[in-house]
Write a protein that holds these residues in place. Structure first.
Motif, PDB file in Angstrom:
ATOM      1  N   LEU A   1     -10.294   0.387  -0.615  1.00 28.74           N
ATOM      2  CA  LEU A   1      -9.242  -0.620  -0.841  1.00 28.74           C
ATOM      3  C   LEU A   1      -9.787  -1.950  -1.362  1.00 28.74           C
TER       4      LEU A   1
ATOM      5  N   LEU B   1       0.843  -1.191   0.000  1.00 28.71           N
ATOM      6  CA  LEU B   1       0.000   0.000   0.000  1.00 28.71           C
ATOM      7  C   LEU B   1       0.878   1.240   0.000  1.00 28.71           C
TER       8      LEU B   1
ATOM      9  N   ILE C   1      -1.828   0.618  -4.978  1.00 27.81           N
ATOM     10  CA  ILE C   1      -1.122  -0.633  -4.756  1.00 27.81           C
ATOM     11  C   ILE C   1       0.042  -0.674  -5.737  1.00 27.81           C
TER      12      ILE C   1
END
Length: 298
Positions: A165, A132, A142
């Motif tokens: 996410l 991350l 990412i």
């Protein structure tokens, strides 16, 4: 609980989360005794001095309907928007390709449960070691590796993540290929005759006090695992990335990350040697010298 020393912990891809309020370090990594085969989950260790640890604590164990059963690799745990998110690599059952997925928990010691719907990396890519990165505007990315088996010259790629996410936004951007650096060497594989192959592994980031953005990543020098450094010329994740000419560590170790110890020392967490089942965590002090990273002489 009895304490366990570094020399007795089999672990690859070590990732340390320091929690200053507790005076404790949380150590995550690839902890299956045979990480090249069936995946059983991930363990973590908790310690105060980077030398002795309590554990192992099981922080992730797959349910029977989990989408992967082999190659559980490189769990990283990041605090984001008040929760803990684990980025980890798994080999999918449906297409036998590696991909990085996101798991979540309210606690550092889990249990972590699936957060994304399978890997967030492209489904038809063989991808691994996703990490991350949150940019200066607070947007999550990412950054991951695309395997040499698909592209020959392994790549490090970046793509935006949705705010929750759970998915990616847009198409991945190739930040660089392994051969862009001078230090890695190529290798031949009988499955790909006549092809020069280069490995990319384990990208991780370190933002220096002056704003410089560094990336650690691993490859091989004459079939020996090694760790290199790149620096972003723009200070942003998209680079361009300038490679150091020489590896930072080339004694059969790699897939590392950096963190600050409680005494302020800048530390490198790395595994060495690179042979299963002998992998052990190693912690080395790092110094910044004229805008570059160096292992501090002991």
């Amino acid at each position: 609980m009895a304490m366990i020393k570094n020399k007795d912990i089999q672990i690859r891809d070590p990732f340390v989360v320091p929690v200053k309020e507790e005076g404790k370090y949380y150590l995550f990594g690839s902890t299956d005794s045979n990480i090249w085969g069936n995946g059983t989950g991930f363990n973590a260790y908790v310690g105060r001095d980077l030398e002795e640890w309590e554990g192992p604590y099981t922080v992730f164990k797959p349910e029977e309907d989990f989408y992967a059963e082999n190659n559980f690799w490189a769990p990283e745990v990041h605090k984001y928007e008040g929760r803990y998110y684990m980025f980890a690599t798994f080999r999918r059952k449906d297409n036998n390709l590696l991909g990085t997925a996101v798991l979540a928990s309210d606690s550092l010691l889990g249990p972590f449960t699936p957060h994304s719907d399978g890997p967030v990396t492209p489904k038809d890519w063989c991808s691994l070691d996703g990490t991350l990165f949150v940019d200066e505007e607070g947007l999550p990315w990412i950054v991951f590796c695309r395997e040499w088996q698909q592209v020959g010259d392994g790549q490090v790629c970046a793509v935006r993540l949705t705010a929750d996410l759970k998915d990616i936004v847009g198409e991945p951007v190739v930040l660089f290929s392994a051969s862009h650096a001078k230090w890695p060497t190529s290798f031949q594989h009988p499955r790909y005759p006549g092809q020069d192959n280069y490995v990319t592994d384990g990208p991780s980031f370190y933002r220096a006090a002056n704003g410089d953005l560094f990336m650690l990543w691993a490859s091989f020098i004459n079939n020996t695992y090694a760790l290199g450094v790149a620096k972003s010329a723009s200070g942003d994740v998209l680079g361009p990335w300038e490679q150091e000419d020489e590896a930072l560590f080339q004694s059969d170790g790699g897939h590392a990350m950096m963190f600050h110890a409680f005494d302020g020392a800048l530390m490198l967490a790395i595994h060495t040697p690179n042979q299963t089942p002998n992998e052990r965590p190693l912690f080395l002090e790092i110094e910044e010298v004229e805008g570059k990273l160096r292992v501090r002489a002991t």
